[in-house]
Scaffold this motif. Structure first.
Motif, PDB file in Angstrom:
ATOM      1  N   ASP A   8       0.906  -1.049   0.137  1.00 49.21           N
ATOM      2  CA  ASP A   8      -0.265   0.185  -0.066  1.00 49.21           C
ATOM      3  C   ASP A   8       0.710   1.367  -0.039  1.00 49.21           C
ATOM      4  O   ASP A   8       0.609   2.127   1.035  1.00 49.21           O
ATOM      5  CB  ASP A   8      -1.232  -0.180   1.275  1.00 49.21           C
ATOM      6  N   ASP A  12       7.580   4.156   3.673  1.00 48.72           N
ATOM      7  CA  ASP A  12       8.639   3.419   4.522  1.00 48.72           C
ATOM      8  C   ASP A  12       8.331   1.604   3.287  1.00 48.72           C
ATOM      9  O   ASP A  12       9.320   1.177   2.980  1.00 48.72           O
ATOM     10  CB  ASP A  12       8.027   2.336   5.489  1.00 48.72           C
ATOM     11  N   ASP A  13       7.089   1.640   2.362  1.00 45.46           N
ATOM     12  CA  ASP A  13       6.428   0.572   1.463  1.00 45.46           C
ATOM     13  C   ASP A  13       7.585   0.903   0.364  1.00 45.46           C
ATOM     14  O   ASP A  13       8.483  -0.271  -0.065  1.00 45.46           O
ATOM     15  CB  ASP A  13       5.270   0.318   1.160  1.00 45.46           C
ATOM     16  N   ASN A  37      -1.956   2.615   3.192  1.00 48.02           N
ATOM     17  CA  ASN A  37      -1.941   4.432   3.298  1.00 48.02           C
ATOM     18  C   ASN A  37      -2.777   5.385   3.286  1.00 48.02           C
ATOM     19  O   ASN A  37      -2.710   6.522   3.431  1.00 48.02           O
ATOM     20  CB  ASN A  37      -0.228   4.077   3.420  1.00 48.02           C
ATOM     21  N   LEU A 124       3.005  -5.765   2.704  1.00 51.98           N
ATOM     22  CA  LEU A 124       3.708  -5.050   3.904  1.00 51.98           C
ATOM     23  C   LEU A 124       2.282  -4.098   3.798  1.00 51.98           C
ATOM     24  O   LEU A 124       2.624  -2.238   3.955  1.00 51.98           O
ATOM     25  CB  LEU A 124       4.514  -3.854   2.374  1.00 51.98           C
ATOM     26  N   GLY A 125       0.674  -4.521   3.482  1.00 45.61           N
ATOM     27  CA  GLY A 125       0.277  -3.627   3.897  1.00 45.61           C
ATOM     28  C   GLY A 125      -1.499  -4.101   4.253  1.00 45.61           C
ATOM     29  O   GLY A 125      -0.878  -5.187   4.857  1.00 45.61           O
ATOM     30  N   ASN A 168      -1.966  -2.370   9.217  1.00 43.94           N
ATOM     31  CA  ASN A 168      -2.004  -3.617   8.417  1.00 43.94           C
ATOM     32  C   ASN A 168      -3.388  -3.460   9.168  1.00 43.94           C
ATOM     33  O   ASN A 168      -4.476  -4.062   8.491  1.00 43.94           O
ATOM     34  CB  ASN A 168      -1.083  -4.324   8.025  1.00 43.94           C
ATOM     35  N   ASP A 242       8.268  -1.683   6.562  1.00 47.60           N
ATOM     36  CA  ASP A 242       8.239  -2.324   6.184  1.00 47.60           C
ATOM     37  C   ASP A 242       9.339  -2.863   5.594  1.00 47.60           C
ATOM     38  O   ASP A 242       9.343  -3.464   5.125  1.00 47.60           O
ATOM     39  CB  ASP A 242       7.242  -2.102   4.700  1.00 47.60           C
TER      40      ASP A 242
END
Ligand code: RIB
Ligand code: CA
Length: 310
Positions: A8, A12-13, A37, A124-125, A168, A242
């Motif tokens: 998302d 940081d992703d 996010n 990551l989300g 998340n 992430d």
């Protein structure tokens, strides 16, 4: 390693994706977008921006869920990742990239069937796309070589208005429940582990000063979160949720402490909906399904950032 990234893209992703793109011996086979996010449209646009900044090859990008499985039970805090999900990045390179027509969950199932046992998957989300893939193909988890996710809490220290829940999982608790129940084995990088493995601000400043396009992107996108984090005295430095999940996937030798437990997700608690519930004493009687990472070498993570940004 053949990697699929579900994300998302938030700030940081983006950093986690930069680590993957510059890691030797790794091919990013696909990137699937999920709302979290920021809006799904922003997530897709942000993925393109990261790929353009890193001058990456044409990696297929798929649109996934625009909202959690159950709607209207959470809201997004625009202060964390900015209005566009990348810290309100001032100017972006033009992009030629276009999203694939195939929905993300369908693509995940197809890719796993085309390469059974070969693909590594990192989430990551919110886990909405992964949960949908598990429902489209009940054997999806068995066809994935390894599944790592950033999410959850391991001592009820969360980061959302449901104070025991991490973002998340908080966004889509039903999806997280489905995924943890479907995968016989997952690797979990929690919020508490994130809080305990921050970059000291001097290290953050050194990375933000790297005079490359990637270094400037890191600096310009992280400005918003840096200002936010520095408002909390409990926060020990620049947090890397992430990127830490990505780093232990890229180099398992960075893992310094972990333990196996049965983990599920609370769905109905008035004060705890979205909390990951850890059976530390084995009282559930269920087989452990999650490797909880509790210690890692942030020096090795910093070296990955230096390589990615340089
Ligand atoms: O709680 C941290 C997680 O929520 C990270 O994945 C961050 O990008 C946000 O999605
Ligand atoms: Ca994320």
């Amino acid at each position: 390693m053949q990697l699929i990234i579900d994300t998302d893209v938030g700030v940081d992703d983006a950093q986690a994706i930069m680590l993957a793109l510059t890691h030797p011996g790794l091919t990013v086979e696909a990137i699937t977008a999920v709302s979290g996010n920021t809006t799904l449209d922003n997530v897709v646009r942000n993925i393109f921006t990261v790929l353009d900044v890193m001058q990456a090859a044409d990696i297929p990008v798929y649109r996934g869920a625009e909202c959690p499985l159950l709607p209207d039970l959470w809201e997004r805090d625009p202060n964390v990742h900015g209005g566009d999900g990348l810290g309100d990045l001032p100017d972006r390179p033009p992009t030629h990239r276009e999203v694939e027509a195939e929905p993300a969950a369908v693509a995940l199932v197809r890719l796993a069937n085309e390469s059974p046992g070969e693909l590594t998957l990192i989430a990551l989300g919110p886990l909405t796309n992964i949960a949908l893939a598990c429902r489209l193909d009940p054997d999806f988890p068995q066809k994935i070589k390894q599944f790592v996710f950033m999410g959850g809490t391991i001592s009820a220290f969360g980061n959302t208005r449901i104070v025991t829940a991490e973002f998340n999982v908080h966004c889509d608790p039903e999806a997280a429940y489905i995924v943890l129940d479907a995968f016989p084995q997952s690797v979990m990088l929690s919020w508490e582990t994130t809080m305990q493995h921050a970059f000291p601000w001097e290290q953050y400043d050194a990375l933000a000063a790297i005079p490359t396009a990637a270094g400037r992107f890191f600096r310009d996108t992280s400005r918003t979160t840096r200002a936010l984090l520095q408002r909390y005295p409990q926060v020990p430095g620049y947090l890397l949720p992430d990127p830490l999940a990505m780093a232990i996937l890229l180099d398992p030798d960075l893992i310094q402490a972990s333990s196996q437990h049965y983990v599920t997700v609370e769905l109905n608690g008035r004060s705890t909906r979205g909390q990951t519930v850890i059976d530390y004493l084995g009282l559930h009687g269920r087989e452990p399904n999650v490797e909880i990472i509790t210690g890692l070498d942030t020096g090795g993570v910093y070296a990955m950032f230096e390589r990615a940004l340089s």
